[in-house]
Scaffold this motif. Structure first.
Motif, PDB file in Angstrom:
ATOM      1  N   ARG A   1       0.573  -1.055   0.117  1.00 56.79           N
ATOM      2  CA  ARG A   1       0.030   0.809   0.020  1.00 56.79           C
ATOM      3  C   ARG A   1       0.730   0.949   0.279  1.00 56.79           C
ATOM      4  N   LEU A   2       0.179   2.246  -0.498  1.00 55.10           N
ATOM      5  CA  LEU A   2       0.795   3.624  -0.777  1.00 55.10           C
ATOM      6  C   LEU A   2       1.557   4.221   1.267  1.00 55.10           C
ATOM      7  N   ASP A   3       2.114   4.824   1.784  1.00 53.11           N
ATOM      8  CA  ASP A   3       2.056   5.385   2.733  1.00 53.11           C
ATOM      9  C   ASP A   3       2.403   6.897   2.717  1.00 53.11           C
ATOM     10  N   ARG A   4       2.743   7.174   1.676  1.00 53.48           N
ATOM     11  CA  ARG A   4       2.928   8.729   2.309  1.00 53.48           C
ATOM     12  C   ARG A   4       3.704   9.245  -0.293  1.00 53.48           C
ATOM     13  N   LEU A   5       3.096   9.776  -0.354  1.00 51.35           N
ATOM     14  CA  LEU A   5       3.235  10.214  -1.826  1.00 51.35           C
ATOM     15  C   LEU A   5       3.949  11.815  -1.642  1.00 51.35           C
TER      16      LEU A   5
END
Length: 216
Positions: A164-168
């Protein structure tokens, strides 16, 4: 004729939909994405209007798209989306896409996003905001806007990958201005704006086993 049903009582919001790796070839884009994510991407399809093709992988509540010009497609008569006519160099994380509930309202609020373009691929249907020259503002780091017309959007079709994406991070010399433009509408707590001399994107992800991965 408008592309969407007007919903004046609904607040115009931007929610993170997916992130995009561009490459001079699809093979390069896929290889770069897979090396960073540690997962195989699956074939998506072609986009006849812009002469492009893609592969995809799910990242929890959103997804990652590897995108490139399709050498076998008929060249479009207009500028390609995501500034792809000008893309050169190594494959990289180049764009982020936000979903909106009403594209007409979104473009009224953020006219720099472009004009509404109706698109389809297989059973998927959507409206995308695309600038006339194909190039998004802020060196391409302004989010591309999408409104899904299909009952089930692309991200919901993909199998869960466990990553999963945690930070962009949205990195730009004028990040503060970009953030102020989007702040009244953006509902994406994982998106962080950072000021730096060179523009770019950086995605921090967490794998199924808790390992952290970085995509740039």
């Amino acid at each position: 004729m408008t592309h969407t049903q007007a919903t004046p009582t609904r607040r115009m919001t931007l929610k993170l939909d997916h992130i995009v790796v561009l490459g001079e070839t699809l093979e390069e884009a896929v290889a770069h994405a897979e090396a960073a994510v540690g997962l195989p991407l699956v074939p998506g399809g072609t986009h006849e209007r812009y002469g492009t093709h893609n592969h995809l992988v799910g990242l929890g509540d959103l997804y990652l798209e590897a995108l490139a010009i399709d050498p076998g497609a008929t060249p479009p008569t207009e500028a390609r989306w995501f500034g792809m006519d000008r893309f050169v160099g190594p494959a990289r994380l180049a764009n982020w896409v936000c979903c909106v509930p009403d594209m007409d309202a979104a473009i009224r609020a953020l006219p720099m996003a472009g004009r509404p373009v109706e698109l389809s691929r297989g059973r998927l249907r959507w409206v995308m905001a695309v600038p006339e020259d194909g190039v998004l503002p802020f060196d391409g780091l302004f989010p591309a806007l999408i409104q899904w017309l299909s009952p089930v959007p692309a991200g919901a079709i993909l199998s869960a990958s466990g990553t999963r994406l945690d930070r962009l991070d949205i990195i730009h010399p004028d990040a503060a201005t970009l953030e102020s433009l989007l702040a009244p509408h953006l509902e994406a707590p994982r998106v962080v704006f950072r000021t730096a001399p060179a523009p770019g994107l950086r995605a921090e992800m967490i794998g199924a086993g808790g390992q952290r991965r970085t995509l740039q």
